[in-house]
Design an enzyme around this catalytic site. Sequence first.
Site, PDB file in Angstrom:
ATOM      1  N   ARG A  38       0.805  -1.225   0.000  1.00 38.99           N
ATOM      2  CA  ARG A  38       0.000   0.000   0.000  1.00 38.99           C
ATOM      3  C   ARG A  38       0.838   1.276   0.000  1.00 38.99           C
ATOM      4  O   ARG A  38       0.325   2.348  -0.336  1.00 38.99           O
ATOM      5  CB  ARG A  38      -0.945  -0.001   1.205  1.00 38.99           C
ATOM      6  N   ASP A 138     -15.603   7.782  10.168  1.00 44.09           N
ATOM      7  CA  ASP A 138     -14.432   6.956   9.891  1.00 44.09           C
ATOM      8  C   ASP A 138     -13.198   7.792  10.202  1.00 44.09           C
ATOM      9  O   ASP A 138     -13.254   9.032  10.195  1.00 44.09           O
ATOM     10  CB  ASP A 138     -14.409   6.493   8.438  1.00 44.09           C
TER      11      ASP A 138
END
Length: 279
Positions: A38, A138
Amino acid sequence: MSFRSDISAFALHRIRDFVHRTAGIVIGPDKTALVTGRLWRRLAICGLPSYDAYVDFIARPEGAQERSIMLDLLTTNETYFFREPAHFDFLRNEIIPQHGNGTLRVWCAAASTGEEPYSLAMVLADCVGNRWDMLATDISSAVIAQARKGVYRAERLNHMPADYLKRFCRRGIGEYEGMLVVVPSLREQVNFDLHNLLNTRPDSEQFDVIFLRNVLIYFDNPTKQRVLANVLRALRPGGWLILGHCESLQGLQVPVDTLRPSIYRKPAMDRRAFTRIAS
C-alpha cells in the site's frame, strides 16, 4: 531517483507503532506485504529512496500531510452493500418495531467508503420514512470524501435487494459512466464526519443504535476496552450495539446484555447508577 522496495524491520516497527498510537489499530509483524503493497508508490511520489527515509520524513512537521495519507492507506478496508444481512433484518424486524414513532438515531461508527451507512439508510427510509437521522464516521478522510459522493462500481451492489437498487440508485453519467450513484435524497440524510474511535463524541449526542462492525478485530484488548467505553457513552440506555459476526466481547468489561451473538443491548438504567441508588 531509484528506491529500495524492501522495508527494514526498524521502519516497519515505526510505521506499526505510529498506526497503533494514532488509530489504535494493530498491524501484525506478519503484515509486511500489506504495508509495502500500500505504501511503495508513496516513496516515489515523495522522492524518497527507502522506507527508512520515508518514516523519517513523516516524523517531521513537513510530513504532516503524508502522515494522513499513510494512515488512510493502511486503515482502509474493503466492504460492500448489505454485508452480514442478518443485522439489517434485525434492524427491520426487531429494533424498528420496538422503537416506536419517534426519530430513530443511528451511528455507523466504521463507515469506510459508505456502503454500510447507505445500506442502513435504505432500510430506514423503507421502514420509517424520514423519521431517522444518521451519523456515519471513519478515521480516514479519503474514504469519508468517497462516501459522501455515493458512487460505486456495479459489483459492489451485488447483495442489494432488487427493489432497493431500483428505488435508491441511479446510473452514473459523464465521468461516472458505468457506475451507480446513491440518490441525493438519501445521501443528504446521512451526516458523514471524520472521527477517531479513541476519542469520545460530544456528550449531547445520544444514539438509539450503534453499528460498530468489523473494526474491533484490528484492536488489541486494551484498545477494544477504550473504544467500547467511548462508543457506549454515546448509546442511550436501552439502545442497541451491533458488532461484526466475527467479533465478540469475551474478556472485556462491557455493561451490555447479549441478545444474540454480535447483537447487544445497553440496560435501560446504567448499572453504576443503579448501584448508587441501591446503596
